[in-house]
Write an enzyme that holds these catalytic residues in place. Structure first.
Site, PDB file in Angstrom:
ATOM      1  N   GLU A 199       0.831  -1.205   0.000  1.00  0.00           N
ATOM      2  CA  GLU A 199       0.000   0.000   0.000  1.00  0.00           C
ATOM      3  C   GLU A 199       0.871   1.263   0.000  1.00  0.00           C
ATOM      4  OE1 GLU A 199      -4.065  -0.691   1.903  1.00  0.00           O
ATOM      5  OE2 GLU A 199      -3.265   0.959   3.075  1.00  0.00           O
ATOM      6  N   HIS A 255       7.808 -26.712   0.585  1.00  0.00           N
ATOM      7  CA  HIS A 255       7.109 -27.801  -0.089  1.00  0.00           C
ATOM      8  C   HIS A 255       5.966 -27.264  -0.939  1.00  0.00           C
ATOM      9  CE1 HIS A 255       9.360 -30.787   2.241  1.00  0.00           C
ATOM     10  NE2 HIS A 255       9.355 -29.821   3.146  1.00  0.00           N
ATOM     11  N   LYS A 297     -13.184   2.193  -1.515  1.00  0.00           N
ATOM     12  CA  LYS A 297     -13.987   2.552  -0.341  1.00  0.00           C
ATOM     13  C   LYS A 297     -15.162   3.416  -0.782  1.00  0.00           C
ATOM     14  CE  LYS A 297     -10.755   2.658   3.639  1.00  0.00           C
ATOM     15  NZ  LYS A 297     -10.225   3.442   4.733  1.00  0.00           N
TER      16      LYS A 297
HETATM   17  O1  PA5 Z   1      -2.862   2.037   5.883  1.00  0.00           O
HETATM   18  C1  PA5 Z   1      -3.983   2.494   5.775  1.00  0.00           C
HETATM   19  O2  PA5 Z   1      -4.238   3.709   5.952  1.00  0.00           O
HETATM   20  C2  PA5 Z   1      -5.163   1.613   5.455  1.00  0.00           C
HETATM   21  O3  PA5 Z   1      -4.793   0.327   5.144  1.00  0.00           O
HETATM   22  C3  PA5 Z   1      -6.122   1.581   6.639  1.00  0.00           C
HETATM   23  O4  PA5 Z   1      -5.463   1.072   7.757  1.00  0.00           O
HETATM   24  C4  PA5 Z   1      -7.363   0.727   6.351  1.00  0.00           C
HETATM   25  O5  PA5 Z   1      -7.943   1.088   5.137  1.00  0.00           O
HETATM   26  C5  PA5 Z   1      -8.364   0.926   7.471  1.00  0.00           C
HETATM   27  O6  PA5 Z   1      -8.634   2.287   7.611  1.00  0.00           O
HETATM   28  P1  PA5 Z   1      -9.241   2.890   8.924  1.00  0.00           P
HETATM   29  O7  PA5 Z   1      -8.294   2.680  10.040  1.00  0.00           O
HETATM   30  O8  PA5 Z   1      -9.438   4.325   8.612  1.00  0.00           O
HETATM   31  O9  PA5 Z   1     -10.534   2.191   9.165  1.00  0.00           O
END
Ligand code: PA5
Length: 490
Positions: free
Chosen positions: A304, A333, A447
Site C-alpha cells: 500500500e 514444499h 472505499k
Molecule cells: O494504511 C492504511 O491507511 C489503510 O490500510 C487503513 O489502515 C485501512 O484502510 C483501514 O482504515 P481505517 O483505520 O481508517 O478504518
C-alpha cells in the site's frame, strides 16, 4: 531495572540484516547488485536521506516519534488493560488493514501459538483475543458462538472513522450489546480513532465511550506502535514498553544519514535497485510460525505504501514491488520450487530466529533405516535452522536474490525493532521511488464505490458512475459442456 534498560542486553538483542546474497559478488553480475550501481546512486541516496530528515523535523513522519511520546497513553493503556483482565473473558478488535494486521502479527509473535485454547490460568488470567477484520457474515456469526457478549470487550479501531467494514461491525455489536445489557453496553466498547476527524470520534463522544487516539500524522499501516496495537497487546499480557524500547533502539540505528551506517536505508536502496532490474516481487519468508503474520503485516505496508500510479511530480510511474507471504519450512514444499527455478523476478527475505523459545528433541528410532534414524538425537531447532540454511544456499546457487533478517530471539523488544526497521525501510524506499508512501488513493476509490453502492449520502455521483456501466454478464456458464459466450463482456 527492566531488562531493556540494560545496554548490554539491548545490544545482545539487536536484529541483523545480511544482504550479501543480493550482491553481484555472491550471485553474479547478471543478477546481483554491483558496488558501482550503489555508487551511481549516491546523490539520490543522499537527497532521499535529507528528505527523510526534513519530513521528520516538519512533523510529517509522526509515526517515528511513537517510541518516545506516549508515556501517558501507555499508562492509560496499562490501566485499561488491567481493568479488562479483571472483568472480562474475551477482547475483540474490530478493524481492518492497518487497524488489524499489526495486532494480529504481534499477538501471534509474542503469545502462545494456541493462546485462546489455553485454560485461563495458563494465560495468566488474560482474556482470549479475536480480530474481526473481514465482513464475511459466516465468520462474524461464528464469533458469537465462542464468546459471551456479557464478558467481552470490543475495541473498534478506525483512523478515518468511516471504514464501512469496521463501522458495520460496530453497528452490529453495539446493537447486540444494547439489547442485552441496556445502558451498560458502553463498558464493553472502546474506540480507537483520530482525536478530531471522522464519524467514530463523534459517536464515541456522544455515547461516552472510552477512547484512545491515533496521533494525527500516523497512518493506518504505520500505526501498530500507537494505541492501535498497544492496547490489544497489553490486554493480552505483552510488555508494550519493551516493544517501544525495541523500536526506539532501532530508531537510533536508523537515524544515520550515511546509508552505510543505516541498515533500513541500505535495505531500501538494495530493494530499489532490485526493482529497477525487474525484481518486482518481494517474498517474506519467516522461519517461525510466530512470525507468520509479520509477513502479512509487511505485505500491507510494502504494497500500500509503494504501489503508486503517480510520482510526487504527477508523472505516471506505476511503482511498487508485489509482496508475497511464505512460511519456512512449510512453503519449501509449495513455493520454493518457483523461487529457485522460475523467473528471476523476486527478492526473498528470510526472517530467521537465533534461539527459539523452546527446544524439542527428535527421538532416536529405526536404527535399521539410516535414512530415518539420522534425524534422531537432533532437535527440531537444528532441523529448522538447517532447512533455512539449505534453502538460502539453494537460492544462492540458483543466483536468486535473497537476504536474511535475524532476530536473536522473538520477544517484545526484537519485534519492536523489526516493525520499526521495516517501516523506515518502506518510507525510504518511497523516497527513492519518488512517490508518496503515506497515501492510498487506490484503496480510497474502492472505499468510495462501496459507500455509493450501499447508499451513503454524498456519494450519489459515484453511484451514478457505477450504475452507468454496461451490465456485466457471465462470459461462460460453467454447467455441463462448454457453451458459446453469453452476453457481452464489459
Ligand atoms: O494504511 C492504511 O491507511 C489503510 O490500510 C487503513 O489502515 C485501512 O484502510 C483501514 O482504515 P481505517 O483505520 O481508517 O478504518
Amino acid at each position: 531495572m527492566k531488562r531493556y534498560e540494560d545496554p548490554q542486553w539491548k545490544e545482545s538483542m539487536g536484529i541483523t540484516l545480511d544482504f550479501n546474497n543480493m550482491m553481484s559478488g555472491m550471485i553474479g553480475g547478471e543478477q546481483g547488485i554491483s558496488g558501482s550501481s550503489m555508487e551511481a546512486m549516491s546523490d539520490s541516496l543522499a537527497s532521499a536521506a535529507k528528505a527523510m530528515e526534513q519530513k521528520r523535523a516538519e512533523g510529517r513522519m509522526d509515526w517515528r516519534d511513537l517510541p518516545y511520546n506516549q508515556k501517558e497513553t501507555v499508562e492509560d493503556i496499562k490501566r485499561t488493560a488491567s481493568g479488562i483482565r479483571d472483568r472480562f473473558d474475551a477482547f475483540v478488535v474490530l478493524g481492518i488493514g492497518g487497524s488489524a494486521l499489526g495486532p494480529i502479527a504481534v499477538q501471534q509473535a509474542l503469545n502462545h501459538a494456541h493462546y485462546n485454547e489455553l485454560p485461563r490460568e495458563k494465560r495468566d488470567g488474560y482474556p482470549r483475543f479475536y480480530v474481526e477484520d473481514n465482513v464475511d457474515p459466516e465468520k462474524m456469526q461464528a464469533l458469537f458462538d465462542v464468546i459471551d457478549l456479557t464478558k467481552t470487550v470490543f475495541n473498534v479501531i478506525t483512523k478515518s472513522g468511516s471504514t464501512s467494514e469496521t463501522m458495520s461491525q460496530f453497528l452490529i455489536i453495539k446493537d447486540m450489546l444494547q439489547q442485552k445489557l441496556g445502558d451498560q453496553y458502553r463498558e464493553h466498547l472502546i474506540a480507537t480513532t483520530d482525536r478530531e476527524n471522522g464519524n467514530l470520534i463523534r459517536i464515541a463522544k456522544a455515547e461516552g465511550l472510552k477512547t484512545f487516539y491515533i496521533p494525527r500524522g500516523v497512518g493506518g499501516r504505520f500505526s501498530e506502535l500507537s494505541p492501535v496495537g498497544l492496547l490489544s497487546a497489553a490486554v493480552c499480557g505483552i510488555d508494550i514498553e519493551e516493544m517501544l524500547a525495541g523500536a526506539a533502539y532501532m530508531d537510533e540505528i536508523c537515524k544515520d544519514e550515511n546509508i552505510r551506517e543505516n541498515p533500513a536505508y541500505m535495505a531500501a536502496a538494495l530493494q530499489y535497485l532490485a526493482m529497477k532490474s525487474g525484481k518486482n516481487i518481494s517474498v517474506m519468508m519467516p522461519y517461525a510460525d510466530s512470525l507468520k503474520y509479520i509477513a502479512d503485516w509487511y505485505a500491507q505496508l510494502w504494497a500500500e505504501s509503494l504501489g503508486k500510479r503517480f510520482n510526487s511530480r504527477g508523472e505516471t510511474v506505476h511503482a511498487g514491488q508485489t509482496p508475497v507471504k511464505a512460511l519456512g519450512v512449510t512453503d519449501q514444499h509449495s513455493q520454493v520450487q518457483l523461487y529457485t527455478e522460475g523467473p528471476f523476478d523476486k527478492v526473498v527475505t528470510f526472517l530467521k530466529v537465533g534461539r527459539y523459545r523452546t527446544t524439542v528433541k527428535i527421538a532416536n528410532g529405526f536404527e535399521e533405516i539410516p535414512a530415518v534414524s539420522f534425524l534422531g538425537g537432533h532437535t527440531m531447532n537444528e532441523l529448522i535452522h538447517a532447512e533455512q540454511t539449505a534453502t538460502e544456499y539453494a537460492l544462492l546457487k540458483a543466483k536468486r536474490m535473497n537476504r536474511t533478517i535475524t532476530l536473536p530471539e522473538v520477544n517484545a523488544f526484537t519485534v519492536g525493532e523489526l516493525l520499526y526497521f521495516l517501516e523506515v525501510e518502506t518510507a525510504f524506499a518511497g523516497e527513492l521511488l519518488g512517490i508518496n508512501a503515506f497515501d492510498q488513493p487506490g484503496v480510497e476509490e474502492g472505499k468510495n464505490a462501496t459507500y455509493a453502492l450501499l447508499g451513503r449520502p454524498g456519494y450519489e455521483a459515484k453511484k451514478a458512475e457505477l450504475t452507468a456501466r454496461p451490465e456485466k454478464k457471465p462470459e461462460y456458464v460453467l454447467k455441463g459442456k462448454v457453451r458459446e459466450p453469453v452476453g457481452s463482456a464489459v
